[in-house]
Design a protein around this motif. Structure first.
Motif, PDB file in Angstrom:
ATOM      1  N   ILE A 190       7.332  -4.355   6.101  1.00 41.37           N
ATOM      2  CA  ILE A 190       6.086  -4.928   6.608  1.00 41.37           C
ATOM      3  C   ILE A 190       5.650  -6.029   5.654  1.00 41.37           C
ATOM      4  CG2 ILE A 190       3.668  -4.501   7.116  1.00 41.37           C
ATOM      5  CD1 ILE A 190       4.412  -1.676   7.868  1.00 41.37           C
ATOM      6  N   ALA A 191       5.537  -7.216   6.200  1.00 46.56           N
ATOM      7  CA  ALA A 191       5.118  -8.355   5.390  1.00 46.56           C
ATOM      8  C   ALA A 191       3.594  -8.440   5.371  1.00 46.56           C
ATOM      9  CB  ALA A 191       5.712  -9.650   5.963  1.00 46.56           C
ATOM     10  N   PRO A 192       2.978  -8.788   4.250  1.00 49.21           N
ATOM     11  CA  PRO A 192       1.516  -8.910   4.215  1.00 49.21           C
ATOM     12  C   PRO A 192       1.058 -10.094   5.050  1.00 49.21           C
ATOM     13  CG  PRO A 192       2.478  -9.584   2.123  1.00 49.21           C
ATOM     14  CD  PRO A 192       3.581  -9.048   2.958  1.00 49.21           C
ATOM     15  N   ARG A 193      -0.129  -9.963   5.643  1.00 50.09           N
ATOM     16  CA  ARG A 193      -0.697 -11.031   6.466  1.00 50.09           C
ATOM     17  C   ARG A 193      -2.000 -11.475   5.829  1.00 50.09           C
ATOM     18  NH1 ARG A 193      -1.235  -8.842  12.343  1.00 50.09           N
ATOM     19  NH2 ARG A 193      -2.872 -10.375  12.183  1.00 50.09           N
ATOM     20  N   ARG A 194      -2.246 -12.767   5.865  1.00 48.65           N
ATOM     21  CA  ARG A 194      -3.482 -13.322   5.347  1.00 48.65           C
ATOM     22  C   ARG A 194      -4.577 -13.150   6.401  1.00 48.65           C
ATOM     23  NH1 ARG A 194      -4.804 -17.224   1.295  1.00 48.65           N
ATOM     24  NH2 ARG A 194      -2.605 -17.115   0.794  1.00 48.65           N
ATOM     25  N   ILE A 195      -5.710 -12.692   5.978  1.00 50.06           N
ATOM     26  CA  ILE A 195      -6.852 -12.546   6.884  1.00 50.06           C
ATOM     27  C   ILE A 195      -7.542 -13.899   6.982  1.00 50.06           C
ATOM     28  CG2 ILE A 195      -9.046 -11.399   7.278  1.00 50.06           C
ATOM     29  CD1 ILE A 195      -7.937  -9.037   5.712  1.00 50.06           C
ATOM     30  N   THR A 196      -7.724 -14.343   8.188  1.00 49.01           N
ATOM     31  CA  THR A 196      -8.371 -15.646   8.376  1.00 49.01           C
ATOM     32  C   THR A 196      -9.871 -15.490   8.277  1.00 49.01           C
ATOM     33  OG1 THR A 196      -8.451 -15.350  10.751  1.00 49.01           O
ATOM     34  CG2 THR A 196      -6.514 -16.474   9.847  1.00 49.01           C
TER      35      THR A 196
END
Length: 120
Positions: A110-116
């Motif tokens: 699972i790759a980290p995602r940036r929160i917009t």
């Protein structure tokens, strides 16, 4: 039934029993075991939160005082108090040790995602 629902049901039952004990104790019992509390109705309202939580101890002390025990034994906690305190301490320590030992690893796939930002 989930664990959280069971805990909430148990807490709700505990408080309802505490409310019944508080009603009985404040209307009947307190005047019988403490002559200074007769006629002190504002004082009784202040006891309600404590009675809701520690109603088993209140029932035990009320029963002991109604039996007419001597002065010293009526202030002694139940004999199981020390063993219950030791068991509770051991359970808390075991829960801490087990919680530190139960380590969770982050999944590798699972790759980290940036929160917009909001509105973007």
């Amino acid at each position: 039934m989930s664990t959280a629902a069971a805990i909430l049901d148990l807490a709700r039952a505990w408080l309802w029993i505490g409310a019944a004990v508080a009603a009985l104790f404040l209307s009947i019992g307190i005047g019988r075991i403490d002559p200074d509390a007769r006629g002190a109705f504002v004082f009784r309202v202040l006891l309600v939160p404590g009675l809701l939580l520690i109603w088993p101890l209140v029932l035990w002390r009320w029963w002991r005082l109604e039996k007419g025990d001597r002065w010293l034994p009526r202030y002694r906690p139940p004999s199981a108090h020390a063993s219950a305190a030791a068991a509770m301490s051991a359970l808390i320590m075991a829960a801490l040790v087990l919680s530190y030992g139960a380590r969770q690893d982050w999944p590798d796939n699972i790759a980290p995602r940036r929160i917009t930002e909001a509105g973007s």
